[in-house]
Motif scaffolding. Structure first.
Motif, PDB file in Angstrom:
ATOM      1  N   ALA A   1     110.890  86.239  61.417  1.00 52.96           N
ATOM      2  CA  ALA A   1     111.943  86.660  62.780  1.00 52.96           C
ATOM      3  C   ALA A   1     112.555  88.137  62.258  1.00 52.96           C
ATOM      4  CB  ALA A   1     113.155  85.750  62.304  1.00 52.96           C
ATOM      5  N   GLY A   2     112.447  88.905  63.905  1.00 49.50           N
ATOM      6  CA  GLY A   2     112.613  90.428  63.305  1.00 49.50           C
ATOM      7  C   GLY A   2     111.930  90.689  64.814  1.00 49.50           C
ATOM      8  N   HIS A   3     111.491  92.501  64.597  1.00 50.07           N
ATOM      9  CA  HIS A   3     110.865  93.023  65.506  1.00 50.07           C
ATOM     10  C   HIS A   3     109.888  92.548  66.411  1.00 50.07           C
ATOM     11  CE1 HIS A   3     113.895  96.516  64.264  1.00 50.07           C
ATOM     12  NE2 HIS A   3     114.918  95.284  64.302  1.00 50.07           N
TER      13      HIS A   3
ATOM     14  N   GLY B   1      95.167  80.796  60.353  1.00 50.56           N
ATOM     15  CA  GLY B   1      94.877  79.172  60.729  1.00 50.56           C
ATOM     16  C   GLY B   1      96.270  78.630  60.071  1.00 50.56           C
ATOM     17  N   VAL B   2      97.101  79.374  59.870  1.00 52.04           N
ATOM     18  CA  VAL B   2      98.918  78.698  59.978  1.00 52.04           C
ATOM     19  C   VAL B   2      99.571  78.945  61.274  1.00 52.04           C
ATOM     20  CG1 VAL B   2     100.948  79.273  58.102  1.00 52.04           C
ATOM     21  CG2 VAL B   2      98.363  79.866  57.064  1.00 52.04           C
ATOM     22  N   THR B   3     100.145  78.232  61.226  1.00 51.31           N
ATOM     23  CA  THR B   3     101.054  78.089  62.870  1.00 51.31           C
ATOM     24  C   THR B   3     102.111  78.539  62.608  1.00 51.31           C
ATOM     25  OG1 THR B   3     101.787  75.678  62.168  1.00 51.31           O
ATOM     26  CG2 THR B   3      99.726  75.788  63.667  1.00 51.31           C
ATOM     27  N   SER B   4     102.506  79.058  63.268  1.00 49.39           N
ATOM     28  CA  SER B   4     103.389  80.367  63.589  1.00 49.39           C
ATOM     29  C   SER B   4     104.096  80.116  64.544  1.00 49.39           C
ATOM     30  CB  SER B   4     102.914  81.290  63.210  1.00 49.39           C
ATOM     31  OG  SER B   4     102.532  82.264  64.027  1.00 49.39           O
ATOM     32  N   GLY B   5     106.035  80.411  64.409  1.00 51.98           N
ATOM     33  CA  GLY B   5     106.380  80.822  65.325  1.00 51.98           C
ATOM     34  C   GLY B   5     107.739  82.269  65.534  1.00 51.98           C
ATOM     35  N   LEU B   6     108.218  82.596  66.068  1.00 54.46           N
ATOM     36  CA  LEU B   6     108.994  83.933  65.961  1.00 54.46           C
ATOM     37  C   LEU B   6     110.170  83.368  67.009  1.00 54.46           C
ATOM     38  CD1 LEU B   6     107.856  86.786  65.232  1.00 54.46           C
ATOM     39  CD2 LEU B   6     107.157  87.030  67.603  1.00 54.46           C
ATOM     40  N   VAL B   7     110.873  84.041  66.759  1.00 51.91           N
ATOM     41  CA  VAL B   7     112.371  84.483  66.827  1.00 51.91           C
ATOM     42  C   VAL B   7     112.318  86.198  66.572  1.00 51.91           C
ATOM     43  CG1 VAL B   7     114.814  84.074  66.211  1.00 51.91           C
ATOM     44  CG2 VAL B   7     113.032  82.895  65.565  1.00 51.91           C
ATOM     45  N   GLY B   8     113.067  86.601  67.990  1.00 52.06           N
ATOM     46  CA  GLY B   8     113.059  88.365  67.985  1.00 52.06           C
ATOM     47  C   GLY B   8     113.999  88.421  69.840  1.00 52.06           C
ATOM     48  N   ALA B   9     113.883  89.762  70.294  1.00 54.63           N
ATOM     49  CA  ALA B   9     114.056  89.742  71.894  1.00 54.63           C
ATOM     50  C   ALA B   9     113.007  91.048  71.599  1.00 54.63           C
ATOM     51  CB  ALA B   9     115.906  90.581  71.429  1.00 54.63           C
ATOM     52  N   VAL B  10     112.303  90.931  73.366  1.00 56.76           N
ATOM     53  CA  VAL B  10     111.947  91.770  74.148  1.00 56.76           C
ATOM     54  C   VAL B  10     113.230  91.995  75.570  1.00 56.76           C
ATOM     55  CG1 VAL B  10     109.969  90.925  73.141  1.00 56.76           C
ATOM     56  CG2 VAL B  10     110.721  90.267  75.407  1.00 56.76           C
TER      57      VAL B  10
ATOM     58  N   HIS C   1     109.839  83.546  56.894  1.00 53.68           N
ATOM     59  CA  HIS C   1     109.724  85.198  56.590  1.00 53.68           C
ATOM     60  C   HIS C   1     111.490  86.195  57.761  1.00 53.68           C
ATOM     61  CE1 HIS C   1     107.784  88.474  55.035  1.00 53.68           C
ATOM     62  NE2 HIS C   1     107.026  88.863  56.266  1.00 53.68           N
ATOM     63  N   LEU C   2     111.321  87.249  56.388  1.00 54.46           N
ATOM     64  CA  LEU C   2     112.167  87.593  57.102  1.00 54.46           C
ATOM     65  C   LEU C   2     111.828  89.337  57.204  1.00 54.46           C
ATOM     66  CD1 LEU C   2     115.396  86.350  56.250  1.00 54.46           C
ATOM     67  CD2 LEU C   2     114.881  85.940  58.132  1.00 54.46           C
ATOM     68  N   THR C   3     112.185  89.944  58.560  1.00 53.13           N
ATOM     69  CA  THR C   3     111.702  91.820  58.083  1.00 53.13           C
ATOM     70  C   THR C   3     112.744  92.422  58.458  1.00 53.13           C
ATOM     71  OG1 THR C   3     111.216  90.954  60.970  1.00 53.13           O
ATOM     72  CG2 THR C   3     109.458  90.575  59.129  1.00 53.13           C
ATOM     73  N   GLY C   4     112.536  93.588  59.174  1.00 50.97           N
ATOM     74  CA  GLY C   4     113.645  94.401  57.924  1.00 50.97           C
ATOM     75  C   GLY C   4     114.655  94.910  59.654  1.00 50.97           C
ATOM     76  N   GLN C   5     115.250  92.979  60.075  1.00 48.23           N
ATOM     77  CA  GLN C   5     116.276  93.445  61.279  1.00 48.23           C
ATOM     78  C   GLN C   5     117.537  93.573  60.869  1.00 48.23           C
ATOM     79  OE1 GLN C   5     114.858  90.894  59.770  1.00 48.23           O
ATOM     80  NE2 GLN C   5     115.356  88.911  61.235  1.00 48.23           N
TER      81      GLN C   5
END
Length: 286
Positions: A6-8, A51-60, A133-137
């Motif tokens: 999650a983040g940018h 090889g690790v399945t991932s999803g993403l939370v953010g905005a464009v 996993h959180l980043t700089g949001q």
């Protein structure tokens, strides 16, 4: 899906220059590249490549850069249903200026990359995941996501990135199991990390350190001729998380993280192509 990031979500324009210009001086651009960026998006792509399945939370935004960013995510195998598409506005663009020694400075537009919340997350995202996993949001958004992840039994990691000034991240730090910092960030906020957390400090060419409840572990890193440090820290975090999720210990996780970070730093661009076997070649088989 094992990891939700999650983040940018940005669009990066990278300029490779002969030097950073002094006032009233001029630098020469040797090469120019464009591609998807943003710490959360970079980690999601790197995990998928490992090889690790991932999803993403953010905005464009619904503009050219946003469409290109989402296309690259889909091509990398990232579940991008959590990326909100905002009508109007502008996708955040980062202009990365890279010197011959691989150091980077960043110019950025704000764009719409904070225009997401827990309400924009697909209902099944946390049900299917093992880790957030959180980043700089925005800290309030990050904390709300971390609370929800905790309620669902997920592990939580946090990499605040370069946006430290004026950010009240204490609640996020309290909710995280693992905190990733570089040396500058560690100097600024290490004392605010509650006891019992795993604190991983990235030291660039000096390797990395993991402070764990069982003690401190150091890894010297790998020799690499730095070409572009952009995205190396995100690759490091992805390598560390991939190893931990596979049941490896912290020593192995640091080796994988340093190997992946070195591969990215040694090639131009935020997400250079690589073979996962190259990581094993550097740090040895599991």
């Amino acid at each position: 899906m094992r990891v939700v990031c999650a983040g940018h979500v940005n669009w990066d324009v990278t300029l490779f220059v002969d030097a950073l210009p002094a006032p009233d001086a001029e630098a020469r651009i040797g090469d120019r590249r464009e591609g998807g960026g943003g710490s959360a998006a970079n980690v999601a792509v790197a995990l998928s490549r490992l090889g690790v399945t991932s999803g993403l939370v953010g905005a464009v935004a619904d503009d050219r850069d946003g469409r290109n960013a989402r296309r690259e995510l889909r091509e990398a195998g990232v579940d991008a249903r959590g990326v909100r598409v905002v009508e109007g506005g502008m996708t955040a663009v980062k202009y990365l200026v890279v010197t011959p020694d691989g150091e980077t400075c960043v110019l950025g537009t704000e764009g719409v990359n904070e225009a997401f919340s827990t309400g924009t997350v697909p209902p099944d995202y946390f049900e299917r995941a093992e880790h957030l996993h959180l980043t700089g949001q925005d800290p309030a958004t990050a904390a709300a996501l971390a609370v929800r992840a905790r309620e669902m039994g997920l592990g939580v990691s946090f990499d605040p990135g370069r946006r430290l000034a004026g950010r009240a991240d204490d609640e996020v730090l309290a909710l995280a199991d693992v905190v990733f910092l570089n040396e500058r960030e560690a100097e600024a906020i290490r004392e605010r990390v509650p006891p019992g957390r795993v604190v991983v400090t990235k030291r660039g060419a000096g390797g990395a350190t993991a402070e764990t409840p069982a003690g401190r572990i150091d890894h010297p890193g790998y020799d690499v001729e730095a070409v572009d440090s952009t995205g190396a820290g995100d690759a490091f975090a992805a390598g560390f998380l991939a190893a931990i999720l596979d049941g490896d210990g912290y020593e192995r996780a640091l080796a994988v993280a340093n190997a992946f970070g070195a591969l990215v730093a040694g090639a131009p661009g935020t997400r250079p192509p690589f073979d996962p076997a190259d990581v094993a070649d550097r740090c040895g088989p599991a």
